[in-house]
Design a protein around this motif. Structure first.
Motif, short mmCIF file in Angstrom:
data_model
loop_
_atom_site.label_atom_id
_atom_site.label_comp_id
_atom_site.label_asym_id
_atom_site.label_seq_id
_atom_site.Cartn_x
_atom_site.Cartn_y
_atom_site.Cartn_z
N ARG A 1 7.79 5.69 5.57
CA ARG A 1 9.02 4.99 5.15
C ARG A 1 9.75 4.13 5.78
O ARG A 1 10.33 3.11 5.56
CB ARG A 1 9.84 6.03 4.21
CG ARG A 1 9.10 6.93 3.24
CD ARG A 1 8.49 6.14 2.06
NE ARG A 1 7.63 7.07 1.20
CZ ARG A 1 6.79 6.40 0.36
NH1 ARG A 1 6.57 5.17 0.37
NH2 ARG A 1 6.24 7.28 -0.47
N ARG A 2 10.24 4.81 6.76
CA ARG A 2 11.13 4.08 7.89
C ARG A 2 10.28 2.81 8.50
O ARG A 2 11.10 1.87 8.81
CB ARG A 2 11.53 5.01 8.85
CG ARG A 2 12.47 6.12 8.41
CD ARG A 2 13.15 7.13 9.52
NE ARG A 2 13.97 8.09 8.91
CZ ARG A 2 14.89 8.65 9.82
NH1 ARG A 2 14.98 8.54 11.09
NH2 ARG A 2 15.55 9.62 9.13
N ILE A 3 9.09 2.83 8.92
CA ILE A 3 8.57 1.84 9.41
C ILE A 3 8.22 0.87 8.11
O ILE A 3 8.54 -0.62 8.48
CB ILE A 3 6.93 2.05 10.12
CG1 ILE A 3 7.01 3.09 10.80
CG2 ILE A 3 6.16 0.90 10.28
CD1 ILE A 3 5.57 3.84 11.27
N THR A 4 7.80 0.87 7.18
CA THR A 4 7.75 -0.09 5.97
C THR A 4 8.98 -0.42 5.57
O THR A 4 9.07 -1.54 4.94
CB THR A 4 7.08 0.51 4.97
OG1 THR A 4 7.54 1.69 4.60
CG2 THR A 4 5.42 0.98 5.43
N PHE B 1 10.21 0.50 13.30
CA PHE B 1 11.10 1.72 13.50
C PHE B 1 11.15 1.94 15.21
O PHE B 1 10.13 1.77 15.77
CB PHE B 1 10.41 3.05 12.99
CG PHE B 1 11.01 3.94 13.12
CD1 PHE B 1 12.32 4.33 12.69
CD2 PHE B 1 10.61 5.02 14.19
CE1 PHE B 1 13.20 5.77 12.94
CE2 PHE B 1 11.25 6.11 14.46
CZ PHE B 1 12.59 6.45 13.85
N GLU B 2 12.30 2.08 15.49
CA GLU B 2 12.81 2.24 16.95
C GLU B 2 12.40 3.65 17.36
O GLU B 2 12.50 4.60 16.81
CB GLU B 2 14.00 2.02 17.26
CG GLU B 2 14.64 0.59 17.07
CD GLU B 2 16.19 0.24 17.24
OE1 GLU B 2 16.64 1.22 17.69
OE2 GLU B 2 16.50 -0.86 17.05
N LEU B 3 11.38 3.73 18.40
CA LEU B 3 10.73 4.86 18.85
C LEU B 3 12.10 5.63 19.42
O LEU B 3 11.81 6.92 19.66
CB LEU B 3 9.75 4.74 19.87
CG LEU B 3 8.63 3.97 19.27
CD1 LEU B 3 7.49 3.73 20.62
CD2 LEU B 3 7.73 4.71 18.26
N MET C 1 0.73 -1.13 -0.12
CA MET C 1 0.05 -0.14 -0.03
C MET C 1 1.05 1.28 -0.11
O MET C 1 1.75 1.38 0.74
CB MET C 1 -0.85 0.06 1.25
CG MET C 1 -1.88 1.19 1.34
SD MET C 1 -3.12 1.13 2.67
CE MET C 1 -3.87 -0.40 2.26
N SER C 2 0.69 2.22 -0.89
CA SER C 2 1.50 3.52 -0.97
C SER C 2 1.23 4.33 0.16
O SER C 2 0.20 4.22 1.00
CB SER C 2 1.04 4.33 -2.34
OG SER C 2 -0.29 4.86 -2.27
N PHE C 3 2.14 5.13 0.49
CA PHE C 3 1.78 6.48 1.32
C PHE C 3 0.65 7.10 1.25
O PHE C 3 -0.28 7.24 2.16
CB PHE C 3 3.13 7.33 1.32
CG PHE C 3 2.80 8.45 2.33
CD1 PHE C 3 2.77 8.19 3.77
CD2 PHE C 3 2.58 9.53 1.85
CE1 PHE C 3 2.48 9.27 4.53
CE2 PHE C 3 2.40 10.78 2.64
CZ PHE C 3 2.12 10.71 4.00
N ARG C 4 0.42 7.60 -0.03
CA ARG C 4 -0.65 8.34 -0.46
C ARG C 4 -2.02 7.64 0.04
O ARG C 4 -2.97 8.26 0.78
CB ARG C 4 -0.81 8.88 -1.95
CG ARG C 4 -1.85 9.74 -2.26
CD ARG C 4 -1.66 10.05 -3.56
NE ARG C 4 -0.44 11.06 -3.61
CZ ARG C 4 -0.54 12.23 -3.10
NH1 ARG C 4 -1.46 12.79 -2.81
NH2 ARG C 4 0.71 12.90 -3.28
#
Length: 330
Positions: free
Chosen positions: A65-68, A74-76, A1-4
């Motif tokens: 982007r960093r999560i996917t 992604f480290e908080l 799934m895209s960001f948009r």
């Protein structure tokens, strides 16, 4: 799934939030509400301070982007300062979830949980009556506030000696007990801070730092190591103060024979009248309990303000940000 597509799904979720819905940031646990949802940003307001903060779409995209891009999430702890609300808002999306135990935000295929709080939990917390903490620093701070209110401390030279003694004693007690509490708070914070990443609260921010302490190895080992490096023993040998003091005790020499002595005067707290303090403190508590209206509100406010000043541990320091045109974001 895209960001948009994900962004528009998130916007729809935000539009469907019930009025007064409260979210909680995963690191600092600050509560906030979403006050405005726009195509390119989300505006939030923190419930404790009342401060507003715009959360920009491009910052949401950076975090997306960093999560996917990471299978483990992604480290908080890697969030920039003031970016704590971003993952909390992303958690409202049906495919993103915060794992506070692992301190990450991850993408999932199944059902997820959010950082939104139940209205009942918030109401209970907000309406909870303030209780008196069983802390020495609280009692001493209350007595100190009383002295500061009853005397004009901006003109110390005009104050009676007994008042100055009381003021100095209470300041000393507040400082000592405040430092003890600060040490306890610091010990707990150390287990929660990582990677020198500042963590913010309503009054400031803190971060983990490292202090390097050195202690010499055994004398002979140090001397042998230096000799191997071409340093003669005589260059590092000196007078050991503790050994000099031991030697003076078995000789007729006095301190002035081997020390340059310079005397300076200072004030030292000799003793504390705990009984008188306790009596006065109880009187203040009774007075506070019996007082109503603006007078009680002002007194409680001043006490709370003093407690907050004692609890302040660091100066405000901001870290780097991904974008300089916004207050904060991933």
């Amino acid at each position: 799934m895209s960001f948009r597509v994900s962004w528009h799904n998130l916007i729809e979720r935000l539009d469907e939030l019930p009025e007064g819905a409260t979210l909680r940031t995963p690191l600092s646990h600050d509560r906030f509400r979403i006050t405005d949802v726009q195509e390119h940003r989300v505006v939030i307001r923190f419930t404790h301070s009342g401060d507003s903060q715009p959360l920009q779409q491009d910052q949401f995209e950076t975090l997306y982007r960093r999560i996917t891009d990471s299978e483990a999430g992604f480290e908080l702890d890697r969030l920039p300062p003031n970016a704590d609300p971003y993952p909390a808002v992303w958690s409202l999306h049906p495919r993103f979830e915060i794992d506070e135990d692992a301190s990450v935000i991850v993408e999932k295929d199944g059902p997820t949980t959010t950082q939104i709080l139940d209205a009942g939990d918030e109401t209970e917390s907000e309406q909870k009556e303030r209780t008196e903490p069983d802390l020495d620093v609280y009692a001493d701070a209350l007595l100190l506030v009383d002295v500061l209110e009853r005397h004009e401390v901006t003109t110390l030279d005009e104050m009676d000696t007994d008042v100055l003694v009381n003021l100095y004693t209470l300041l000393s007690d507040v400082q000592r007990n405040g430092n003890d509490l600060r040490k306890d708070v610091s010990d707990v914070l150390l287990s929660r801070l990582h990677h020198d990443q500042p963590v913010s609260g309503p009054f400031g921010s803190v971060q983990r730092t490292t202090r390097r302490n050195r202690s010499l190895k055994p004398d002979e080992e140090v001397l042998e190591t230096l000799e191997e490096a071409g340093i003669e023993r005589e260059r590092v040998l000196g007078v050991d103060r503790s050994k000099v003091d031991d030697a003076i005790e078995v000789t007729p020499l006095s301190d002035s024979d081997v020390y340059d002595i310079e005397e300076s005067a200072y004030v030292r707290k000799a003793e504390v009248d705990e009984e008188h303090k306790e009596t006065r403190l109880q009187g203040l508590k009774d007075q506070l309990a019996a007082t109503e209206g603006n007078e009680a509100k002002e007194l409680r406010g001043e006490i709370k303000e003093l407690e907050n000043r004692i609890a302040e541990l660091t100066e405000f320091k901001s870290g780097s940000r991904f974008h300089t045109h916004t207050r904060g974001g991933p």
